[in-house]
Design a protein around this motif. Structure first.
Motif: not given
Length: 348
Positions: A142-147, A247-251
């Protein structure tokens, strides 16, 4: 030699009696009571595995109750007359809150000195048996990494309207995450901005779920693209259920919850309770739960026997003062439940 049906029956009964008696003798020889009562937030399959292994090793019967988000309240309500011996599960902030109310008795398992100080109480009132990172994730169909969001603050961006689904406050991991995020604002004396952020997140949230399985089903059905969850649940659904999750490695880092264990003060079976704490936190059991349930261990020596991803996955850890959070978590979550959750839908 032939046996009649009656003899076979009598022999079966005798063997069953001897096995039961043997367990009782083993417990008695070790100076343990015959049973231990465990209150927990862990799932029944996991509890059964630990209980069966403990009973096999010690002869002590384990009676457990899964109380999910109500665990702390139940232990608190029974302070004058404890009905359980061990509290097993829930995040460290809950343990620190209950410890401050005098609900735990100190003990020192054999492995206590080998655990990172981040994962235990310095005076031995509770210990972490599982480390539980909470990461944002998304459906890559549903969503690309850049979005995808890059940090938690992005979740309030209007571009993600109706793209989020989350757990409600009955989930101990959700409580810990919401309050950990608020603490980042508190440290800067910006609590108003913190509540505004959560209102923005709520405005983008399509629905809150009472169970993790329902949340992941919603993501799998593409009802929403983004959420957060404990890392082992993300891995489970990605590997076992073949869901397209990233997963997202949050800043700013991700909260790492420590699931703990503690001996309850005034326990009716204190010796068996101490033995259960010793057993449940051992490297053997931590590795067993890692392989069966994807639970990350707190004992470094257990990692060598765990799934490879537990050593390989990298993420920044959010700076959270769980001790300070324990004092405010209940009040903050009451406010979240009454003023924030579904506020955009109720016109608040």
């Amino acid at each position: 030699m032939k046996f009649s049906n009656r003899n076979v029956f009598l022999i079966t009964v005798l063997l069953a009696f001897l096995l039961t008696a043997g367990s009782c003798v083993a417990a008695f020889a070790a100076g343990l009571e015959e049973r231990v009562v465990v209150y927990s937030t862990h799932g029944e399959a996991m509890l059964e595995m630990v209980a069966d292994a403990f009973e096999k090793e010690t002869g002590v019967r384990v009676d457990f109750i899964n109380l999910k988000g109500q665990l702390g309240d139940r232990v608190r309500a029974e302070k004058a007359n404890p009905q359980a011996d061990v509290m097993y599960g829930a995040p460290s902030s809950v343990y620190q809150e209950l410890m401050g109310e005098g609900l735990f008795a100190p003990c020192k398992p054999e492995w206590a000195d080998r655990i990172n100080p981040l994962f235990k109480d310095s005076e031995g009132y509770w210990y972490g048996t599982i480390q539980t990172p909470v990461l944002m994730f998304y459906n890559s169909d549903m969503l690309s990494a850049d979005k995808a969001p890059k940090d938690w603050s992005d979740l309030a961006n209007p571009q993600y309207k109706d793209m989020l689904v989350f757990r409600n406050a009955l989930s101990s991991s959700a409580r810990a995450t919401y309050t950990a995020l608020l603490q980042q604002y508190q440290r800067k004396n910006e609590m108003d901005a913190g509540w505004k952020f959560l209102k923005g997140v709520d405005a983008n949230t399509k629905r809150y779920y009472g169970s993790g399985s329902l949340l992941f089903q919603a993501i799998g059905r593409k009802e929403a693209a983004i959420s957060f969850a404990v890392l082992n649940s993300i891995i489970d659904n990605k590997v076992k259920n073949r869901m397209p999750l990233e997963t997202i490695d949050a800043a700013s880092g991700s909260p790492v919850i420590t699931d703990g264990i503690a001996l309850i003060k005034g326990a009716k079976h204190p010796a068996a309770g101490k033995a259960f704490v010793e057993f449940a936190g051992s490297a053997k059991v931590q590795a067993m739960l890692a392989n069966k349930f994807n639970r990350m261990p707190t004992l470094p020596e257990a990692l060598k026997d765990c799934p490879k991803w537990m050593s390989e996955i990298k993420f920044k850890v959010m700076d959270v003062d769980w001790g300070a959070l324990a004092a405010v978590q209940s009040a903050w979550m009451q406010k979240w439940d009454s003023d924030i959750k579904d506020s955009s839908k109720d016109g608040k």
